[in-house]
Write a protein that holds these residues in place. Structure first.
Motif, PDB file in Angstrom:
ATOM      1  N   LEU A  78     -57.710 -36.961  32.060  1.00  0.00           N
ATOM      2  CA  LEU A  78     -59.029 -36.946  32.721  1.00  0.00           C
ATOM      3  C   LEU A  78     -58.983 -37.793  33.994  1.00  0.00           C
ATOM      4  O   LEU A  78     -59.724 -38.764  34.151  1.00  0.00           O
ATOM      5  CB  LEU A  78     -60.104 -37.482  31.770  1.00  0.00           C
ATOM      6  CG  LEU A  78     -60.336 -36.677  30.481  1.00  0.00           C
ATOM      7  CD1 LEU A  78     -61.212 -37.453  29.500  1.00  0.00           C
ATOM      8  CD2 LEU A  78     -60.964 -35.322  30.799  1.00  0.00           C
ATOM      9  N   THR A  79     -58.126 -37.390  34.931  1.00  0.00           N
ATOM     10  CA  THR A  79     -57.828 -38.260  36.075  1.00  0.00           C
ATOM     11  C   THR A  79     -58.938 -38.287  37.130  1.00  0.00           C
ATOM     12  O   THR A  79     -58.820 -39.010  38.110  1.00  0.00           O
ATOM     13  CB  THR A  79     -56.495 -37.843  36.745  1.00  0.00           C
ATOM     14  OG1 THR A  79     -56.552 -36.433  36.979  1.00  0.00           O
ATOM     15  CG2 THR A  79     -55.309 -38.155  35.854  1.00  0.00           C
ATOM     16  N   HIS A  80     -60.019 -37.504  36.922  1.00  0.00           N
ATOM     17  CA  HIS A  80     -61.163 -37.660  37.834  1.00  0.00           C
ATOM     18  C   HIS A  80     -61.973 -38.907  37.473  1.00  0.00           C
ATOM     19  O   HIS A  80     -62.966 -39.204  38.122  1.00  0.00           O
ATOM     20  CB  HIS A  80     -62.031 -36.398  37.893  1.00  0.00           C
ATOM     21  CG  HIS A  80     -62.387 -35.821  36.553  1.00  0.00           C
ATOM     22  ND1 HIS A  80     -61.457 -35.484  35.600  1.00  0.00           N
ATOM     23  CD2 HIS A  80     -63.584 -35.512  36.017  1.00  0.00           C
ATOM     24  CE1 HIS A  80     -62.064 -34.998  34.535  1.00  0.00           C
ATOM     25  NE2 HIS A  80     -63.360 -35.006  34.755  1.00  0.00           N
ATOM     26  N   TYR A  81     -61.558 -39.619  36.423  1.00  0.00           N
ATOM     27  CA  TYR A  81     -62.131 -40.934  36.107  1.00  0.00           C
ATOM     28  C   TYR A  81     -61.043 -41.989  36.273  1.00  0.00           C
ATOM     29  O   TYR A  81     -59.874 -41.728  35.970  1.00  0.00           O
ATOM     30  CB  TYR A  81     -62.659 -40.969  34.669  1.00  0.00           C
ATOM     31  CG  TYR A  81     -63.717 -39.924  34.387  1.00  0.00           C
ATOM     32  CD1 TYR A  81     -65.007 -40.068  34.899  1.00  0.00           C
ATOM     33  CD2 TYR A  81     -63.422 -38.793  33.635  1.00  0.00           C
ATOM     34  CE1 TYR A  81     -65.971 -39.103  34.666  1.00  0.00           C
ATOM     35  CE2 TYR A  81     -64.380 -37.826  33.400  1.00  0.00           C
ATOM     36  CZ  TYR A  81     -65.652 -37.989  33.916  1.00  0.00           C
ATOM     37  OH  TYR A  81     -66.609 -37.029  33.684  1.00  0.00           O
ATOM     38  N   SER A  82     -61.438 -43.169  36.764  1.00  0.00           N
ATOM     39  CA  SER A  82     -60.437 -44.215  36.956  1.00  0.00           C
ATOM     40  C   SER A  82     -60.246 -45.038  35.684  1.00  0.00           C
ATOM     41  O   SER A  82     -59.170 -45.554  35.417  1.00  0.00           O
ATOM     42  CB  SER A  82     -60.832 -45.137  38.110  1.00  0.00           C
ATOM     43  OG  SER A  82     -62.060 -45.772  37.805  1.00  0.00           O
ATOM     44  N   LYS A  83     -61.310 -45.127  34.895  1.00  0.00           N
ATOM     45  CA  LYS A  83     -61.209 -45.877  33.640  1.00  0.00           C
ATOM     46  C   LYS A  83     -62.122 -45.245  32.603  1.00  0.00           C
ATOM     47  O   LYS A  83     -63.220 -44.767  32.938  1.00  0.00           O
ATOM     48  CB  LYS A  83     -61.605 -47.339  33.855  1.00  0.00           C
ATOM     49  CG  LYS A  83     -61.223 -48.253  32.695  1.00  0.00           C
ATOM     50  CD  LYS A  83     -61.719 -49.666  32.882  1.00  0.00           C
ATOM     51  CE  LYS A  83     -60.843 -50.478  33.829  1.00  0.00           C
ATOM     52  NZ  LYS A  83     -61.328 -51.885  33.926  1.00  0.00           N
ATOM     53  N   CYS A  84     -61.653 -45.227  31.347  1.00  0.00           N
ATOM     54  CA  CYS A  84     -62.435 -44.624  30.274  1.00  0.00           C
ATOM     55  C   CYS A  84     -62.388 -45.492  29.024  1.00  0.00           C
ATOM     56  O   CYS A  84     -61.483 -46.312  28.855  1.00  0.00           O
ATOM     57  CB  CYS A  84     -61.894 -43.238  29.903  1.00  0.00           C
ATOM     58  SG  CYS A  84     -62.032 -42.000  31.207  1.00  0.00           S
TER      59      CYS A  84
ATOM     60  N   ILE B 190     -72.644 -51.098  25.420  1.00  0.00           N
ATOM     61  CA  ILE B 190     -71.284 -51.657  25.409  1.00  0.00           C
ATOM     62  C   ILE B 190     -70.569 -51.374  26.736  1.00  0.00           C
ATOM     63  O   ILE B 190     -69.341 -51.349  26.794  1.00  0.00           O
ATOM     64  CB  ILE B 190     -70.447 -51.098  24.227  1.00  0.00           C
ATOM     65  CG1 ILE B 190     -70.501 -49.572  24.177  1.00  0.00           C
ATOM     66  CG2 ILE B 190     -70.932 -51.688  22.905  1.00  0.00           C
ATOM     67  CD1 ILE B 190     -69.486 -48.959  23.235  1.00  0.00           C
ATOM     68  N   ASP B 191     -71.342 -51.177  27.819  1.00  0.00           N
ATOM     69  CA  ASP B 191     -70.741 -50.878  29.124  1.00  0.00           C
ATOM     70  C   ASP B 191     -69.799 -51.982  29.596  1.00  0.00           C
ATOM     71  O   ASP B 191     -68.923 -51.738  30.432  1.00  0.00           O
ATOM     72  CB  ASP B 191     -71.833 -50.645  30.176  1.00  0.00           C
ATOM     73  CG  ASP B 191     -72.520 -49.284  29.992  1.00  0.00           C
ATOM     74  OD1 ASP B 191     -72.104 -48.528  29.082  1.00  0.00           O
ATOM     75  OD2 ASP B 191     -73.460 -48.985  30.754  1.00  0.00           O
ATOM     76  N   GLU B 192     -69.975 -53.210  29.056  1.00  0.00           N
ATOM     77  CA  GLU B 192     -69.091 -54.309  29.466  1.00  0.00           C
ATOM     78  C   GLU B 192     -67.629 -54.048  29.085  1.00  0.00           C
ATOM     79  O   GLU B 192     -66.731 -54.707  29.617  1.00  0.00           O
ATOM     80  CB  GLU B 192     -69.570 -55.640  28.869  1.00  0.00           C
ATOM     81  CG  GLU B 192     -69.428 -55.777  27.356  1.00  0.00           C
ATOM     82  CD  GLU B 192     -70.648 -55.279  26.570  1.00  0.00           C
ATOM     83  OE1 GLU B 192     -71.464 -54.520  27.155  1.00  0.00           O
ATOM     84  OE2 GLU B 192     -70.791 -55.638  25.377  1.00  0.00           O
ATOM     85  N   LEU B 193     -67.381 -53.075  28.218  1.00  0.00           N
ATOM     86  CA  LEU B 193     -65.989 -52.762  27.859  1.00  0.00           C
ATOM     87  C   LEU B 193     -65.183 -52.311  29.071  1.00  0.00           C
ATOM     88  O   LEU B 193     -63.959 -52.424  29.101  1.00  0.00           O
ATOM     89  CB  LEU B 193     -65.948 -51.669  26.777  1.00  0.00           C
ATOM     90  CG  LEU B 193     -66.307 -52.091  25.353  1.00  0.00           C
ATOM     91  CD1 LEU B 193     -66.245 -50.899  24.417  1.00  0.00           C
ATOM     92  CD2 LEU B 193     -65.368 -53.195  24.864  1.00  0.00           C
ATOM     93  N   PHE B 194     -65.893 -51.797  30.102  1.00  0.00           N
ATOM     94  CA  PHE B 194     -65.190 -51.304  31.291  1.00  0.00           C
ATOM     95  C   PHE B 194     -64.638 -52.438  32.158  1.00  0.00           C
ATOM     96  O   PHE B 194     -63.932 -52.184  33.130  1.00  0.00           O
ATOM     97  CB  PHE B 194     -66.094 -50.357  32.091  1.00  0.00           C
ATOM     98  CG  PHE B 194     -66.296 -49.042  31.383  1.00  0.00           C
ATOM     99  CD1 PHE B 194     -65.479 -47.944  31.660  1.00  0.00           C
ATOM    100  CD2 PHE B 194     -67.277 -48.903  30.405  1.00  0.00           C
ATOM    101  CE1 PHE B 194     -65.649 -46.741  30.985  1.00  0.00           C
ATOM    102  CE2 PHE B 194     -67.455 -47.709  29.725  1.00  0.00           C
ATOM    103  CZ  PHE B 194     -66.639 -46.623  30.013  1.00  0.00           C
ATOM    104  N   ASP B 195     -64.979 -53.689  31.819  1.00  0.00           N
ATOM    105  CA  ASP B 195     -64.358 -54.829  32.506  1.00  0.00           C
ATOM    106  C   ASP B 195     -62.931 -55.056  32.014  1.00  0.00           C
ATOM    107  O   ASP B 195     -62.183 -55.814  32.622  1.00  0.00           O
ATOM    108  CB  ASP B 195     -65.164 -56.125  32.247  1.00  0.00           C
ATOM    109  CG  ASP B 195     -66.576 -56.034  32.801  1.00  0.00           C
ATOM    110  OD1 ASP B 195     -66.805 -55.180  33.685  1.00  0.00           O
ATOM    111  OD2 ASP B 195     -67.443 -56.801  32.321  1.00  0.00           O
ATOM    112  N   ARG B 196     -62.570 -54.409  30.894  1.00  0.00           N
ATOM    113  CA  ARG B 196     -61.246 -54.633  30.293  1.00  0.00           C
ATOM    114  C   ARG B 196     -60.201 -53.712  30.901  1.00  0.00           C
ATOM    115  O   ARG B 196     -60.520 -52.699  31.508  1.00  0.00           O
ATOM    116  CB  ARG B 196     -61.317 -54.384  28.788  1.00  0.00           C
ATOM    117  CG  ARG B 196     -62.391 -55.175  28.078  1.00  0.00           C
ATOM    118  CD  ARG B 196     -61.871 -56.498  27.622  1.00  0.00           C
ATOM    119  NE  ARG B 196     -62.922 -57.259  26.934  1.00  0.00           N
ATOM    120  CZ  ARG B 196     -62.677 -58.283  26.117  1.00  0.00           C
ATOM    121  NH1 ARG B 196     -61.437 -58.661  25.885  1.00  0.00           N
ATOM    122  NH2 ARG B 196     -63.670 -58.939  25.546  1.00  0.00           N
TER     123      ARG B 196
END
Ligand SMILES: [Mn+2]
Length: 345
Positions: A92-98, A111-117
């Motif tokens: 899913l490379t149209h997203y930078s992080k999942c 739990i959006d803070e998980l994207f800081d990891r």
């Protein structure tokens, strides 16, 4: 952020229902991320339509049909079919992080803070805490990583036969290299762990952000009476915490079932919800109603499809006798009445 997404996977209609509840729980807690559902080719049209209403993107992954590296890998390791489907999330490379989340998880707060990891962040597995549990993990889509994972899969296989074994084999420094990649247990609270350390659950359980219904019995394996707000059948304490199970069913019956009902229209389907109808009315003609009904319907393919994983006549009889008739679905009052009418004609 538009280039970040929560991703889940459903390979059949049962897991699709789990995915619907997960998606709804993320929306209810106001996630700002995109929602993506990867689905297997056997998920019914009706379930796909409902998933499309909840998720921003629903993508069919057919490894058998893909003709790409995953297909080649699967020809070498046919035992790892579902695993290859899950690894597709790296494409899913149209997203930078999942953040990947199993369809048998439920979100209890934002739990959006998980994207800081960073990749690969995950919580310890309750069975072997030096392994991470692959029910919730942070990753960065990349065709390069995807290729390496497939290669690792075909060369080393999976020590547990599933994706968790492969991923722990590939990301093998997780246990020791960087503590920031260890997610707190409250981001993947396995219902199994609750009873193995009850005092800790009593102390910290209230902080849980994600519950994971690990194990064989999934929330959708039970039946539920929405009016009485009760789980029907035997709820084994050891397999899931009844409170979380009730949360799952409350969300499912109030928001997902109405959407499924809209999709199926007049076609009966197994919602898993039951109504407490007067029992003398139901028991009246078990053998005629149920046995004839399933024979009659067996020839109607649309009905068979609508049911998803079909119960055998024997299993259905057993459920019926245990008081777990699917009154909202295949054993609905309308179906029973239609059958009785046909006898009275
Ligand atoms: Mn799971």
């Amino acid at each position: 952020m538009a280039d970040q997404a929560f991703v889940t996977l459903a390979t059949n209609d049962s897991y699709a229902r789990g995915a619907m509840v997960l998606g709804k729980s993320l929306r209810n807690h106001n996630t700002s991320k995109k929602l993506v559902a990867l689905i297997g080719p056997h998920v019914s049209e009706a379930c796909q339509s409902v998933l499309k209403r909840i998720f921003d993107e629903v993508r069919v992954v057919d490894v058998m049909d893909s003709g790409d590296a995953a297909h080649l890998a699967m020809m070498k390791r046919p035992d790892l079919g579902v695993t290859f489907t899950k690894l597709h999330c790296w494409t899913l490379t149209h997203y930078s992080k999942c953040v990947f989340m199993d369809a048998d998880t439920l979100v209890l707060s934002n739990i959006d803070e998980l994207f800081d990891r960073e990749e690969l962040s995950a919580a310890p597995d309750p069975g072997w805490p030096d392994c991470f549990n692959s029910g919730v993990f942070v990753f960065c889509p990349s065709m390069e990583t995807y290729g390496k994972l497939l290669q690792f899969c075909t060369e080393h296989g999976s020590f547990d036969g599933g994706d968790q074994g492969v991923l722990n084999g590939y990301f093998d420094t997780w246990a020791t290299a960087d503590i920031s990649k260890h997610l707190p247990f409250i981001y993947n609270l396995s219902s199994i762990a609750i009873y193995t350390y009850l005092p800790a659950f009593k102390q910290y359980g209230g902080n849980a952000k994600v519950v994971h219904f690990l194990g064989k019995t999934k929330p959708w394996s039970y039946t539920f009476d929405p009016k009485a707000k009760q789980i029907a059948g035997s709820v084994h304490e050891a397999t899931s915490h009844p409170t979380f199970l009730l949360d799952w069913w409350t969300l499912y019956s109030s928001t997902v079932v109405p959407m499924l009902q809209e999709q199926y229209g007049d076609q009966p389907f197994q919602s898993g919800c039951v109504e407490s109808l007067p029992i003398h009315l139901i028991k009246i003609q078990y053998s005629e109603v149920v046995t004839c009904e399933s024979q009659q319907f067996a020839s109607q393919s649309s009905y068979a499809q609508a049911l998803g994983p079909q119960l055998s006549s024997e299993e259905r009889k057993q459920k019926w006798e245990q008081g777990q008739a699917d009154y909202m679905g295949m054993d609905s009052f309308d179906n029973i009445k239609r059958k009785l009418d046909s006898f009275l004609k």
